[in-house]
Design a protein around this motif. Sequence first.
Motif, PDB file in Angstrom:
ATOM      1  N   VAL A  33      10.106  55.504  67.275  1.00  0.00           N
ATOM      2  CA  VAL A  33      10.235  54.293  68.078  1.00  0.00           C
ATOM      3  C   VAL A  33      11.715  53.992  68.302  1.00  0.00           C
ATOM      4  CG1 VAL A  33       9.707  51.823  68.207  1.00  0.00           C
ATOM      5  CG2 VAL A  33       8.058  53.397  67.158  1.00  0.00           C
ATOM      6  N   PRO A  34      12.154  53.994  69.568  1.00  0.00           N
ATOM      7  CA  PRO A  34      13.565  53.707  69.841  1.00  0.00           C
ATOM      8  C   PRO A  34      13.889  52.231  69.586  1.00  0.00           C
ATOM      9  CG  PRO A  34      12.368  54.040  71.896  1.00  0.00           C
ATOM     10  CD  PRO A  34      11.411  54.311  70.778  1.00  0.00           C
ATOM     11  N   PRO A  35      15.155  51.916  69.328  1.00  0.00           N
ATOM     12  CA  PRO A  35      15.545  50.535  69.017  1.00  0.00           C
ATOM     13  C   PRO A  35      15.105  49.514  70.062  1.00  0.00           C
ATOM     14  CG  PRO A  35      17.375  52.022  68.610  1.00  0.00           C
ATOM     15  CD  PRO A  35      16.296  52.835  69.254  1.00  0.00           C
ATOM     16  N   GLN A  36      15.179  49.879  71.337  1.00  0.00           N
ATOM     17  CA  GLN A  36      14.797  48.944  72.392  1.00  0.00           C
ATOM     18  C   GLN A  36      13.316  48.582  72.290  1.00  0.00           C
ATOM     19  OE1 GLN A  36      15.718  50.349  76.344  1.00  0.00           O
ATOM     20  NE2 GLN A  36      16.075  48.277  77.093  1.00  0.00           N
ATOM     21  N   VAL A  37      12.478  49.545  71.988  1.00  0.00           N
ATOM     22  CA  VAL A  37      11.040  49.285  71.842  1.00  0.00           C
ATOM     23  C   VAL A  37      10.776  48.539  70.533  1.00  0.00           C
ATOM     24  CG1 VAL A  37       8.769  50.375  71.628  1.00  0.00           C
ATOM     25  CG2 VAL A  37      10.415  51.237  73.301  1.00  0.00           C
ATOM     26  N   ALA A  38      11.499  48.884  69.479  1.00  0.00           N
ATOM     27  CA  ALA A  38      11.362  48.160  68.207  1.00  0.00           C
ATOM     28  C   ALA A  38      11.720  46.691  68.385  1.00  0.00           C
ATOM     29  CB  ALA A  38      12.240  48.806  67.142  1.00  0.00           C
ATOM     30  N   GLN A  39      12.618  46.396  69.331  1.00  0.00           N
ATOM     31  CA  GLN A  39      13.002  45.004  69.603  1.00  0.00           C
ATOM     32  C   GLN A  39      11.808  44.184  70.073  1.00  0.00           C
ATOM     33  OE1 GLN A  39      16.064  43.574  68.967  1.00  0.00           O
ATOM     34  NE2 GLN A  39      14.977  41.683  69.408  1.00  0.00           N
ATOM     35  N   ILE A  40      10.899  44.801  70.805  1.00  0.00           N
ATOM     36  CA  ILE A  40       9.695  44.097  71.263  1.00  0.00           C
ATOM     37  C   ILE A  40       8.889  43.619  70.061  1.00  0.00           C
ATOM     38  CG2 ILE A  40       7.475  44.386  72.439  1.00  0.00           C
ATOM     39  CD1 ILE A  40       8.954  46.410  74.303  1.00  0.00           C
ATOM     40  N   ILE A  41       8.698  44.493  69.080  1.00  0.00           N
ATOM     41  CA  ILE A  41       7.936  44.130  67.882  1.00  0.00           C
ATOM     42  C   ILE A  41       8.668  43.023  67.123  1.00  0.00           C
ATOM     43  CG2 ILE A  41       6.966  44.999  65.708  1.00  0.00           C
ATOM     44  CD1 ILE A  41       5.594  46.027  68.342  1.00  0.00           C
ATOM     45  N   LYS A  42       9.975  43.125  67.053  1.00  0.00           N
ATOM     46  CA  LYS A  42      10.782  42.088  66.390  1.00  0.00           C
ATOM     47  C   LYS A  42      10.624  40.744  67.111  1.00  0.00           C
ATOM     48  CE  LYS A  42      15.384  41.414  64.471  1.00  0.00           C
ATOM     49  NZ  LYS A  42      16.737  41.981  64.346  1.00  0.00           N
TER      50      LYS A  42
END
Length: 181
Positions: free
Chosen positions: A36-45
């Motif tokens: 999971v790239p950081p940009q996509v992980a940001q969505i979960i955050k």
Amino acid sequence: MEPVSTPVTADTTALYYDEDLKTALEEFVNSGATDVPPQVAQIIKNISKTGIPCYSWDHLKKVLYIRIKDVLTEFHSSCPDCPVTPENNFQSQLQRILQALNLFSGPPFTIQRLCELTVMPHKLYNSTKKLLAAFEKSLSVSSTVPADEMVRALQSVGLDAAKLGVLPAAVEMDISEPMVL
């Protein structure tokens, strides 16, 4: 509970929805990648902070599947405190959790908690056994976020659920009352 009173600005709306994040999410899911790239992980955050899933559930589910698997596997590597009986070992518990996630046709009512568990597991738990139990409990619910609540939540921050494509096309709602968060 008090209604949301935070003024809607470009900054607060971005915490809920961002077109660039949507594009990154779609590209990630379509790529078949497993990191999971950081940009996509940001969505979960963001969802862990807001509780508002304003992206396609099918896409979010794939990201959560990977994040849950990665978090629990990493946790188990550093703290292997699970039972070792054949019917109740780490792998069987992990599979039950991932299967439970796959059963949801929409975001589970506990979406915010699931995201919190994947974003900051070490802050919340120091035992694989306890983290597994927290995921199982969060996925033991049978209800999803009701469509009217999702529409109200998105409207409260100036977003349109229909334009975002978050709800099934058959769901058309006119919600005039603000959602109480």
